[in-house]
Design a protein around this motif. Structure first.
Motif, PDB file in Angstrom:
ATOM      1  N   TYR A  44       0.840  -1.198   0.000  1.00 30.82           N
ATOM      2  CA  TYR A  44       0.000   0.000   0.000  1.00 30.82           C
ATOM      3  C   TYR A  44       0.873   1.246   0.000  1.00 30.82           C
ATOM      4  CZ  TYR A  44      -3.155   3.660   1.478  1.00 30.82           C
ATOM      5  OH  TYR A  44      -3.860   4.831   1.544  1.00 30.82           O
ATOM      6  N   ARG A  45       0.617   2.139  -0.951  1.00 33.07           N
ATOM      7  CA  ARG A  45       1.337   3.404  -1.007  1.00 33.07           C
ATOM      8  C   ARG A  45       0.301   4.526  -1.052  1.00 33.07           C
ATOM      9  NH1 ARG A  45       5.375   1.319  -5.623  1.00 33.07           N
ATOM     10  NH2 ARG A  45       3.634  -0.085  -5.856  1.00 33.07           N
ATOM     11  N   PRO A  46       0.177   5.262   0.058  1.00 34.39           N
ATOM     12  CA  PRO A  46      -0.861   6.303   0.095  1.00 34.39           C
ATOM     13  C   PRO A  46      -0.717   7.311  -1.041  1.00 34.39           C
ATOM     14  CG  PRO A  46       0.540   6.368   2.084  1.00 34.39           C
ATOM     15  CD  PRO A  46       0.957   5.182   1.294  1.00 34.39           C
ATOM     16  N   GLN A  47       0.545   7.577  -1.456  1.00 30.89           N
ATOM     17  CA  GLN A  47       0.748   8.554  -2.547  1.00 30.89           C
ATOM     18  C   GLN A  47       0.114   8.049  -3.844  1.00 30.89           C
ATOM     19  OE1 GLN A  47       3.181   7.153  -0.698  1.00 30.89           O
ATOM     20  NE2 GLN A  47       4.803   8.607  -0.184  1.00 30.89           N
ATOM     21  N   GLN A  48       0.173   6.712  -4.042  1.00 28.89           N
ATOM     22  CA  GLN A  48      -0.401   6.152  -5.274  1.00 28.89           C
ATOM     23  C   GLN A  48      -1.927   6.328  -5.265  1.00 28.89           C
ATOM     24  OE1 GLN A  48      -0.016   1.844  -5.829  1.00 28.89           O
ATOM     25  NE2 GLN A  48       0.495   2.177  -7.979  1.00 28.89           N
ATOM     26  N   GLU A  49      -2.504   6.062  -4.095  1.00 28.55           N
ATOM     27  CA  GLU A  49      -3.956   6.217  -3.978  1.00 28.55           C
ATOM     28  C   GLU A  49      -4.340   7.688  -4.193  1.00 28.55           C
ATOM     29  OE1 GLU A  49      -5.655   4.966  -0.233  1.00 28.55           O
ATOM     30  OE2 GLU A  49      -7.578   5.889  -0.748  1.00 28.55           O
ATOM     31  N   GLU A  50      -3.528   8.583  -3.608  1.00 30.44           N
ATOM     32  CA  GLU A  50      -3.843  10.011  -3.741  1.00 30.44           C
ATOM     33  C   GLU A  50      -3.734  10.465  -5.197  1.00 30.44           C
ATOM     34  OE1 GLU A  50      -1.674  12.517  -1.035  1.00 30.44           O
ATOM     35  OE2 GLU A  50      -2.715  14.310  -1.773  1.00 30.44           O
ATOM     36  N   MET A  51      -2.700   9.958  -5.866  1.00 30.57           N
ATOM     37  CA  MET A  51      -2.539  10.345  -7.277  1.00 30.57           C
ATOM     38  C   MET A  51      -3.729   9.847  -8.096  1.00 30.57           C
ATOM     39  SD  MET A  51       0.633   9.789  -9.867  1.00 30.57           S
ATOM     40  CE  MET A  51       0.429  10.034 -11.632  1.00 30.57           C
ATOM     41  N   ALA A  52      -4.093   8.582  -7.884  1.00 33.61           N
ATOM     42  CA  ALA A  52      -5.223   8.015  -8.635  1.00 33.61           C
ATOM     43  C   ALA A  52      -6.487   8.842  -8.388  1.00 33.61           C
ATOM     44  CB  ALA A  52      -5.441   6.565  -8.215  1.00 33.61           C
ATOM     45  N   SER A  53      -6.655   9.265  -7.148  1.00 32.11           N
ATOM     46  CA  SER A  53      -7.854  10.021  -6.803  1.00 32.11           C
ATOM     47  C   SER A  53      -7.881  11.373  -7.535  1.00 32.11           C
ATOM     48  CB  SER A  53      -7.872  10.184  -5.280  1.00 32.11           C
ATOM     49  OG  SER A  53      -8.565  11.320  -4.926  1.00 32.11           O
ATOM     50  N   HIS A  54      -6.716  12.036  -7.621  1.00 29.70           N
ATOM     51  CA  HIS A  54      -6.671  13.332  -8.313  1.00 29.70           C
ATOM     52  C   HIS A  54      -6.835  13.175  -9.828  1.00 29.70           C
ATOM     53  CE1 HIS A  54      -5.308  14.971  -4.471  1.00 29.70           C
ATOM     54  NE2 HIS A  54      -5.674  16.140  -4.965  1.00 29.70           N
ATOM     55  N   LEU A 456       3.768  14.832  -4.940  1.00 27.99           N
ATOM     56  CA  LEU A 456       3.724  13.637  -4.089  1.00 27.99           C
ATOM     57  C   LEU A 456       5.143  13.094  -3.932  1.00 27.99           C
ATOM     58  CD1 LEU A 456       0.602  11.956  -5.727  1.00 27.99           C
ATOM     59  CD2 LEU A 456       0.700  13.019  -3.466  1.00 27.99           C
ATOM     60  N   ASP A 457       5.575  12.969  -2.692  1.00 27.67           N
ATOM     61  CA  ASP A 457       6.959  12.539  -2.444  1.00 27.67           C
ATOM     62  C   ASP A 457       7.154  11.057  -2.733  1.00 27.67           C
ATOM     63  OD1 ASP A 457       7.666  15.020  -1.706  1.00 27.67           O
ATOM     64  OD2 ASP A 457       7.339  14.702   0.442  1.00 27.67           O
ATOM     65  N   SER A 458       8.407  10.729  -3.011  1.00 27.66           N
ATOM     66  CA  SER A 458       8.762   9.321  -3.206  1.00 27.66           C
ATOM     67  C   SER A 458       8.556   8.565  -1.892  1.00 27.66           C
ATOM     68  CB  SER A 458      10.230   9.241  -3.622  1.00 27.66           C
ATOM     69  OG  SER A 458      10.712   7.938  -3.433  1.00 27.66           O
ATOM     70  N   PRO A 459       8.049   7.340  -1.963  1.00 23.74           N
ATOM     71  CA  PRO A 459       7.883   6.568  -0.724  1.00 23.74           C
ATOM     72  C   PRO A 459       9.198   5.942  -0.242  1.00 23.74           C
ATOM     73  CG  PRO A 459       7.070   5.313  -2.596  1.00 23.74           C
ATOM     74  CD  PRO A 459       7.542   6.628  -3.139  1.00 23.74           C
ATOM     75  N   PHE A 460      10.280   6.095  -1.000  1.00 22.66           N
ATOM     76  CA  PHE A 460      11.540   5.464  -0.605  1.00 22.66           C
ATOM     77  C   PHE A 460      12.131   6.165   0.619  1.00 22.66           C
ATOM     78  CE2 PHE A 460      12.105   4.314  -5.331  1.00 22.66           C
ATOM     79  CZ  PHE A 460      11.316   3.194  -5.168  1.00 22.66           C
ATOM     80  N   ASP A 461      12.844   5.375   1.403  1.00 22.07           N
ATOM     81  CA  ASP A 461      13.415   5.892   2.643  1.00 22.07           C
ATOM     82  C   ASP A 461      14.807   6.478   2.360  1.00 22.07           C
ATOM     83  OD1 ASP A 461      14.332   6.408   5.129  1.00 22.07           O
ATOM     84  OD2 ASP A 461      14.138   4.359   5.900  1.00 22.07           O
ATOM     85  N   HIS A 462      14.823   7.697   1.815  1.00 27.73           N
ATOM     86  CA  HIS A 462      16.112   8.309   1.453  1.00 27.73           C
ATOM     87  C   HIS A 462      16.957   8.610   2.689  1.00 27.73           C
ATOM     88  CE1 HIS A 462      15.734   8.786  -2.888  1.00 27.73           C
ATOM     89  NE2 HIS A 462      14.439   8.997  -2.676  1.00 27.73           N
ATOM     90  N   GLY A 463      16.298   8.851   3.815  1.00 32.83           N
ATOM     91  CA  GLY A 463      17.039   9.161   5.037  1.00 32.83           C
ATOM     92  C   GLY A 463      17.912   8.002   5.466  1.00 32.83           C
ATOM     93  N   HIS A 464      17.465   6.802   5.192  1.00 33.16           N
ATOM     94  CA  HIS A 464      18.188   5.622   5.636  1.00 33.16           C
ATOM     95  C   HIS A 464      18.983   4.983   4.497  1.00 33.16           C
ATOM     96  CE1 HIS A 464      18.298   1.226   6.710  1.00 33.16           C
ATOM     97  NE2 HIS A 464      18.897   1.783   7.743  1.00 33.16           N
ATOM     98  N   ASN A 465      18.442   5.071   3.288  1.00 32.31           N
ATOM     99  CA  ASN A 465      19.026   4.304   2.179  1.00 32.31           C
ATOM    100  C   ASN A 465      20.018   5.071   1.321  1.00 32.31           C
ATOM    101  OD1 ASN A 465      17.520   2.228   3.023  1.00 32.31           O
ATOM    102  ND2 ASN A 465      16.014   2.300   1.381  1.00 32.31           N
TER     103      ASN A 465
END
Ligand code: SF4
Length: 672
Positions: A44-54, A456-465
């Motif tokens: 589940y990626r909330p950003q994907q759902e939000e994009m689809a909704s828009h 919409l931001d990337s869901p990747f964990d840039h802080g850690h990865n």
């Protein structure tokens, strides 16, 4: 319950099998939904759902939308699912336009089959390529019958193509399984200037026209930007009428638009046209007239005259550049432009075509005459030097090739006049549309003032990865010692990363200077330009520890997930070269309006390119790696902030090389 609707739209019939159950496509992205059942890697990626909704909202309300969708959101599905639901519900047609054919084929071969699993009653979806991508049966057979190939090997390849033509359903170059010389393909692909249309004996079986009939029956058409614009400009409808359009890779829309609305006359292309009829060596079209000595002699004479005129003109033009310059902006019209020589040859070929009793020969002669006429018209238009709305220049690309180029300056008003009003909704998306979180720059370039925007931001964990390292202890790129110091640092970085790196430059010149300073020790070095792009990327992916040195096109669009790209080295901030004529002309226009061109145009353009480059590093949730920026101006100069603020907020920044070493060790040994 399923039911079928037949609808007339834009004078075509589209068949819809309509599933009335899906009322809100957004629900398909939620946890526990059908997407999780059909997509093994679903999460589940909330950003994907939000994009689809828009996207759904924009399509259903007839509004325009620009969405920046960070890498990893799954943006293709987030627009495809609402788009197909919309065409099912409204019985309208939608175009999805991409910059690259690569993304086109990914959409049709990977994403659409997935959407089909989600929505089994999907109406027809087709992919459309430019006409030169389709094999022309008539040209192939005619050339084979007349022995119009230069070598035995070429003729053998053409025979193999004939066998392939019997088995392929689409006749698309992309699907041909063997290497094929571009010169050969151009002689047998669909060419609008030679196509005989209804008069062709293969018309009913023609790959191109079959594809077009298929497009007409499709509710969704996947095109590329260049075909999209060609479709807009075509006198006869090249593409079926669309109701809405989604531009993916919208960050490349300006490039595609500039190319389409600009003028390019190439010396090499003109030589190819002349060689096609009467080559200096080998068999041209003229070979088919060998039995009519008088005609052959006349054509040879006319081609020879035209060739001389062109040679004189291009030599004269090249002399303006002097021995070293690559390009020169034109402020005065060029002299002795060979328009009449082109028209004279064109008239002569048309006359021969009228008298010819061979239909293949006649269509090829007429087609060549038309190309010469079109070039003469382009030259005339080019000579108008419309300096208000466009910029003109000459450039040298390789030996014996001079290009004359005219490029429009303002694309926004063309898009606002010619594109947006033609669709109920226009949707733009890309991973990079904003500069320092603002849409202002892209909005001014593409005329998006009537667009709603969403980031919409990337869901990747840039802080850690990931880690951003800025080399602030070497001189800046304009310092004479930069290449030497940069090359030394690259070697240290490659040692720490065990190869596995993509090194991005801003020019071939810089790449070649630096590569010569880096000895090739343990890791394979690959260089852009030494192999075809696809092969180069394949080697880079397969040989995990290899290092790829690249420039230009490798800043965007390439996808190398996994260990092979653990380290990305950006040698210099990607500002456009200051003598780029279009950049200079835009800067002049802005100055006239008392706007600072550096901060309002050059910096944002470079930031978008920089973000594209940065996006090569982390392609999947599991990827980990470091970005090394060797250009200290990102810290030292005020504008550097625009670059830094455009990167993921949680991305750690360091100037300590030791931290890079520690980070890379941890990438390889997560437990230490
Ligand atoms: S219709 Fe045109 S493109 Fe098709 S086979 Fe005939 S000549 Fe070629």
């Amino acid at each position: 319950m399923l039911f079928m609707i037949l609808t007339r739209h834009s004078s075509v019939t589209i068949t819809y099998l309509m599933n009335p159950i899906i009322t809100d496509p957004t629900s398909l992205f939620r946890p526990g939904s059908r997407l999780g059942q059909v997509l093994p890697t679903y999460e589940y990626r909330p950003q994907q759902e939000e994009m689809a909704s828009h996207v759904w909202h924009a399509l259903t309300t007839g509004s325009n939308l620009a969405i920046e969708a960070g890498t990893g959101i799954g943006k293709s599905l987030a627009y495809l699912v609402p788009a197909v639901t919309w065409v099912i519900k409204t019985r309208k047609r939608v175009a999805v336009s991409t910059y690259t054919r690569l993304l086109q084929s990914q959409l049709i071969n990977q994403d659409i089959p997935l959407v089909r699993k989600l929505i089994p009653d999907l109406p027809k979806v087709a992919v459309a390529y430019g006409q030169e991508n389709y094999l022309c049966r008539f040209r192939l057979r005619s050339r084979l019958a007349r022995g119009l190939f230069d070598t035995r090997q070429e003729a053998a390849t053409a025979s193999r193509l004939l066998d392939w033509a019997e088995t392929t359903t689409q006749g698309i170059l992309l699907n041909y399984p063997h290497p094929l010389p571009a010169k050969l393909w151009h002689r047998i692909c669909r060419d609008p200037t030679t196509c005989r249309r209804n008069d062709c004996p293969y018309f009913s079986d023609c790959f191109y026209y079959r594809a077009r009939r298929n497009w007409e029956k499709s509710a969704m058409l996947i095109v590329n930007h260049s075909l999209f614009f060609a479709g807009l400009a075509a006198e006869t409808e090249l593409l079926p009428k669309m109701d809405a359009v989604i531009f993916d890779e919208a960050n490349r829309l300006e490039d595609a638009c500039v190319r389409h609305f600009g003028i390019r006359v190439s010396q090499r292309r003109l030589s190819q046209i002349l060689d096609y009829i009467c080559p200096v060596a080998g068999r041209g079209l003229i070979h088919a007239l060998a039995h009519q000595a008088g005609i052959v002699e006349n054509i040879e004479k006319e081609v020879g005259f035209c060739r001389n005129e062109l040679l004189n003109f291009f030599q004269e033009t090249e002399s303006l550049l002097g021995p070293d310059a690559i390009r020169l902006r034109l402020k005065q019209p060029l002299q002795a432009v060979p328009v009449s020589a082109l028209n004279r040859l064109s008239a002569s070929l048309n006359k021969t075509a009228r008298d010819a009793d061979d239909e293949h020969l006649a269509s090829e002669l007429k087609g060549t005459a038309r190309k010469l006429e079109d070039t003469a018209n382009s030259l005339t238009e080019f000579m108008d030097l419309d300096t208000e709305n466009a910029v003109q220049w000459v450039e040298r690309t390789g030996a014996n090739n001079i290009n004359l180029i005219s490029a429009p300056l303002d694309i926004a008003h063309k898009l606002k006049e010619l594109v947006y009003p033609g669709f109920t909704s226009t949707i733009m998306t890309s991973a990079t549309l904003t500069v320092a979180d603002e849409f202002g720059f892209i909005s001014s370039r593409l005329g998006l003032d009537q667009f709603k925007t969403l980031q919409l931001d990337s869901p990747f964990d840039h802080g850690h990865n990931s880690l951003l390292f800025v080399a602030n202890k070497i001189p800046p790129p304009n310092h004479p010692d930069f290449n030497q110091a940069g090359a030394k640092l690259i070697q240290r970085i490659l040692k720490a990363s065990h190869g596995r790196a993509l090194v991005l430059f801003t020019s071939y010149d810089m790449m070649n200077r630096v590569r010569n300073l880096i000895p090739q020790h343990s890791y394979t070095h690959l260089y852009q330009g030494e192999l075809p792009v696809a092969q180069l990327l394949q080697q880079f992916r397969n040989d995990t520890h290899s290092v790829l040195f690249a420039t230009q096109s490798f800043w965007q669009g390439i996808d190398v997930p996994g260990e092979s790209l653990t380290c990305l080295i950006i040698c210099r901030l990607p500002f456009e070269v200051p003598d780029d004529p279009r950049l200079t002309a835009i800067a002049e226009q802005l100055r006239k309006q008392r706007i600072d061109p550096f901060n309002t145009y050059q910096v944002p353009t470079a930031v978008l390119r920089f973000r594209q480059g940065f996006g090569r590093l982390i392609r999947t949730k599991k990827d980990r790696g470091v970005v090394c920026v060797l250009d200290r101006r990102i810290l030292d100069r005020g504008y550097g902030n625009s670059f830094l603020k455009s990167l993921p907020k949680e991305l750690p920044l360091t100037t300590s090389f030791n931290q890079v070493v520690r980070f890379l060790r941890k990438v390889d040994n997560p437990d230490i």
